[in-house]
Enzyme design. Structure first.
Site, PDB file in Angstrom:
ATOM      1  N   CYS A 170      16.330  38.882  57.214  1.00 40.71           N
ATOM      2  CA  CYS A 170      15.862  40.539  56.473  1.00 40.71           C
ATOM      3  C   CYS A 170      16.908  41.263  55.822  1.00 40.71           C
ATOM      4  O   CYS A 170      16.495  41.584  55.189  1.00 40.71           O
ATOM      5  CB  CYS A 170      15.756  41.022  58.330  1.00 40.71           C
ATOM      6  SG  CYS A 170      16.786  41.826  59.522  1.00 40.71           S
ATOM      7  N   HIS A 212      17.247  45.578  62.543  1.00 43.81           N
ATOM      8  CA  HIS A 212      16.706  44.853  61.183  1.00 43.81           C
ATOM      9  C   HIS A 212      16.325  45.799  60.383  1.00 43.81           C
ATOM     10  O   HIS A 212      16.670  46.913  59.591  1.00 43.81           O
ATOM     11  CB  HIS A 212      14.957  45.376  61.863  1.00 43.81           C
ATOM     12  CG  HIS A 212      13.979  44.753  60.798  1.00 43.81           C
ATOM     13  ND1 HIS A 212      14.206  43.604  60.306  1.00 43.81           N
ATOM     14  CD2 HIS A 212      12.664  45.903  60.481  1.00 43.81           C
ATOM     15  CE1 HIS A 212      12.581  43.430  59.514  1.00 43.81           C
ATOM     16  NE2 HIS A 212      11.949  44.491  59.606  1.00 43.81           N
TER      17      HIS A 212
END
Length: 396
Positions: free
Chosen positions: A140, A225
């Site tokens: 990510c 994230h």
């Protein structure tokens, strides 16, 4: 006609070739891993977690082949700070991954009434907006960077911006792919994966886990994230590879175009007035005790920009122009800023070298020396006594 038939045959051949390459990518990924978790654990083909740091991200960008941009860390959602580093091409936001909160944040964002906030369907995604699904664990960070780099219009960016052959070819090759297939294409880029994994932490020793310890979520590693915020065509989008599509946050005034076709400087931050509330809303969904957030901006290469400005100012001073006094004053400021920027870059290089260095041999040798001098046991006993004293005080 013969020419039309040849053209049609060439087009069909290109289409078949693109289709074959896409199928090959899908088959390769299917063979390599039955699940994202398996890929992440595979030392040969997995992606490591990397530190959220501007020095790491700036070097990662350069290793992929991009030129003319760098990454700056931000400590506040302040418009004055945005103006200082403008133009801002995109934001990368890091937050603690909590599935329920992530769903809540998306639902609350899509329910805002003041903005036309909505999750775009596949047929609603603008053709020139690059969006890829995240199909592999731990990617990510790099994917958030790519989501910004791939969406910087080269015709409106700084003249020094260069996307590079790797990303330019990937963007062209995947132009007609859907988001999941674009994600597979990214995961199969050896250049991108190698650059990402070059920041893998040195772990030559594996510590056995205590199976008798509780397995509640409080004792497990926290997950984080990255998502991106980018402007394009007068709209602002949140790009999250774990979502089925881009989230349209709202519109902004792109500003008046200059003669060269570049937007005016103020337009380089105008879109942030739309992104700022979205980031604030995400932060507010967490408890007041949660402070583990990180925000970074992709901006133009400050060292290169300052060097160009320095050259222009030196020319004004040498030619004894009417603005010589102001140019001399600004030149002194640029020299200071340039020196500071270069020192910062040198610090980034040192830190990245330390991140990649294996310190275990040094540590083992140091322990051997301490043991040979009879100091190691003494230090261990002192540490145990200090620990026991600390526990005793806490119990009281």
């Amino acid at each position: 006609s013969a020419g039309d038939e040849e053209g049609g045959s060439a087009a069909e051949a290109c289409a078949l070739q693109a289709g074959a390459r896409a199928e090959a990518i899908a088959r390769a990924v299917a063979r390599r891993a039955q699940s994202p978790a398996q890929v992440a654990m595979d030392g040969g083909s997995g992606w490591c977690t990397i530190e959220s740091d501007p020095g790491v991200f700036t070097e990662l960008v350069r290793m992929i082949g991009v030129r003319g941009v760098q990454v700056e860390e931000l400590y506040a959602l302040d418009m004055d700070e945005f103006r200082r580093i403008q133009p801002v091409y995109g934001l990368v936001f890091l937050f603690k991954w909590v599935p329920d909160l992530h769903k809540l944040t998306r639902s609350s964002a899509l329910g805002q009434g003041s903005q036309k906030v909505r999750l775009l369907r596949a047929d609603e995604i603008p053709p020139n907006l690059f969006f890829a699904s995240q199909v592999i664990n731990n990617a990510c960070a790099t994917q958030a960077l790519l989501s910004i780099l791939m969406n910087i219009p080269e015709f409106s960016a700084d003249d020094s911006f260069e996307l590079g052959d790797e990303l330019r070819n990937l963007k062209a090759f995947s132009a007609d792919f859907d988001p999941p297939l674009r994600g597979l294409t990214i995961s199969n880029s050896e250049t991108i994966r190698s650059a990402h994994n070059s920041f893998a932490p040195q772990q030559p020793l594996e510590v056995a886990k205590d199976t008798s310890a509780p397995t509640s979520s409080e004792n497990e590693d926290d997950l984080y994230h990255f998502v991106s915020y980018v402007p394009l065509n007068g709209c602002v989008y949140e790009l999250d590879g774990l979502q089925p599509g881009p989230i349209l946050l709202g519109e902004y005034d792109e500003g008046v175009q200059s003669v060269s076709g570049h937007t005016l400087e103020e337009a380089g931050v105008a879109w942030l007035s739309v992104a700022k509330p979205a980031i604030e809303a995400r932060i507010e969904t967490y408890s007041t005790n949660e402070i583990r957030f990180n925000l970074m901006a992709i901006v133009r290469d400050r060292e290169a920009a300052l060097e160009r400005e320095r050259a222009s100012l030196l020319e004004l001073v040498r030619n004894e122009s009417p603005d010589r006094s102001a140019a001399t004053h600004r030149l002194a400021e640029v020299e200071l800023e340039l020196g500071e920027e270069r020192r910062k870059r040198e610090g980034w290089v040192r830190e990245n070298e330390r991140r990649r260095h294996n310190y275990v041999p040094f540590m083992l040798e140091m322990l051997k020396v301490l043991a040979s001098k009879g100091e190691l046991r003494k230090m261990i006993d002192e540490a145990k006594a200090k620990r026991a004293s600390s526990v005793s005080q806490n119990d009281k």
